[in-house]
Design an enzyme around this catalytic site. Structure first.
Site, PDB file in Angstrom:
ATOM      1  CG  ASN A   1       3.882   0.585  -5.102  1.00 39.78           C
ATOM      2  OD1 ASN A   1       3.190  -0.107  -5.844  1.00 39.78           O
ATOM      3  ND2 ASN A   1       3.411   1.669  -4.515  1.00 39.78           N
TER       4      ASN A   1
ATOM      5  CG  HIS B   1       1.867   6.646  -5.490  1.00 41.95           C
ATOM      6  ND1 HIS B   1       0.749   6.019  -5.000  1.00 41.95           N
ATOM      7  CD2 HIS B   1       1.658   7.976  -5.334  1.00 41.95           C
ATOM      8  CE1 HIS B   1      -0.098   6.941  -4.547  1.00 41.95           C
ATOM      9  NE2 HIS B   1       0.431   8.127  -4.742  1.00 41.95           N
TER      10      HIS B   1
END
Length: 214
Positions: free
Chosen positions: A108, A110
């Site tokens: 991911n 961020h």
């Protein structure tokens, strides 16, 4: 041997585009096997179509609960035999069962220098906190929201006249540099998740990951 990647999106897919460009022009050995969105109107699906990539829509609103949606999502992803699953603006909180299923092969990005500013509105919060630096982080996903081991961070100075919008724009550009880099490391077999954290070329990365200053 290509590294099969499935990319999950919910919106414009700018990080997906950065990954597509990296594979097309920079010799990145990853291969995007499919792009899956939980929203039919996500512009990232158009980007996938233009690149000749298989695309699918799995509408979370058609499922009774988060567990049912994630179970169907696992089935959809696994049909493409992924070596890596990449979250690129996928606006869903994932269940522990999903995260466990893809442990060590789920990345991911961020928009903050984790562990600072987990969650939403990161640029506004960085300014309100008086941070001198801000940026973005690629990390392996664990059950802790925005809490998995860090792979790479791009560190940017916060300028005196920065607004949340200007900061967001610069962080976005940095995301497009470090996400393809992390995917490339994984595809080349250089990056993996060990019991104690991230390993790059067999060496433990520091707690904040590899840091670059674009």
């Amino acid at each position: 041997m290509a590294c099969n990647v499935v990319v999950l999106i919910s919106g414009s897919g700018s990080n997906l585009q950065a990954l597509i460009d990296s594979i097309a022009h920079d010799g990145n050995p990853a291969r995007i096997a499919a792009v899956i969105s939980n929203r039919a109107d996500a512009y990232g699906l158009v980007r996938a179509q233009q690149a000749g990539i298989t695309r699918e829509v799995l509408d979370h609103k058609q499922f009774a609960d988060r567990e049912a949606f994630d179970a169907a999502l696992v089935e959809a992803i696994d049909r493409h035999q992924p070596d890596l699953v990449v979250l690129a603006g996928f606006m869903r909180i994932l269940t522990p069962a999903f995260v466990t299923h893809y442990s060590g092969r789920l990345l991911n990005i961020h928009p903050s220098l984790l562990p600072k500013h987990k969650g939403l509105h990161t640029h506004q919060r960085a300014l309100e906190a008086g941070d001198s630096e801000h940026g973005c982080s690629v990390h392996f996903v664990t059950e802790e929201l925005d809490g998995g081991p860090l792979v790479v961070q791009a560190v940017l100075p916060v300028l005196a006249d920065d607004t949340p919008d200007s900061l967001a724009q610069r962080v976005h550009q940095a995301e497009h540099q470090i996400y393809p880099l992390a995917v490339r490391w994984f595809a080349e077999g250089r990056l993996r998740l060990g019991p104690q954290g991230c390993l790059l070329d067999g060496q433990a990365l520091p707690a904040q990951g590899w840091q670059i200053r674009p």
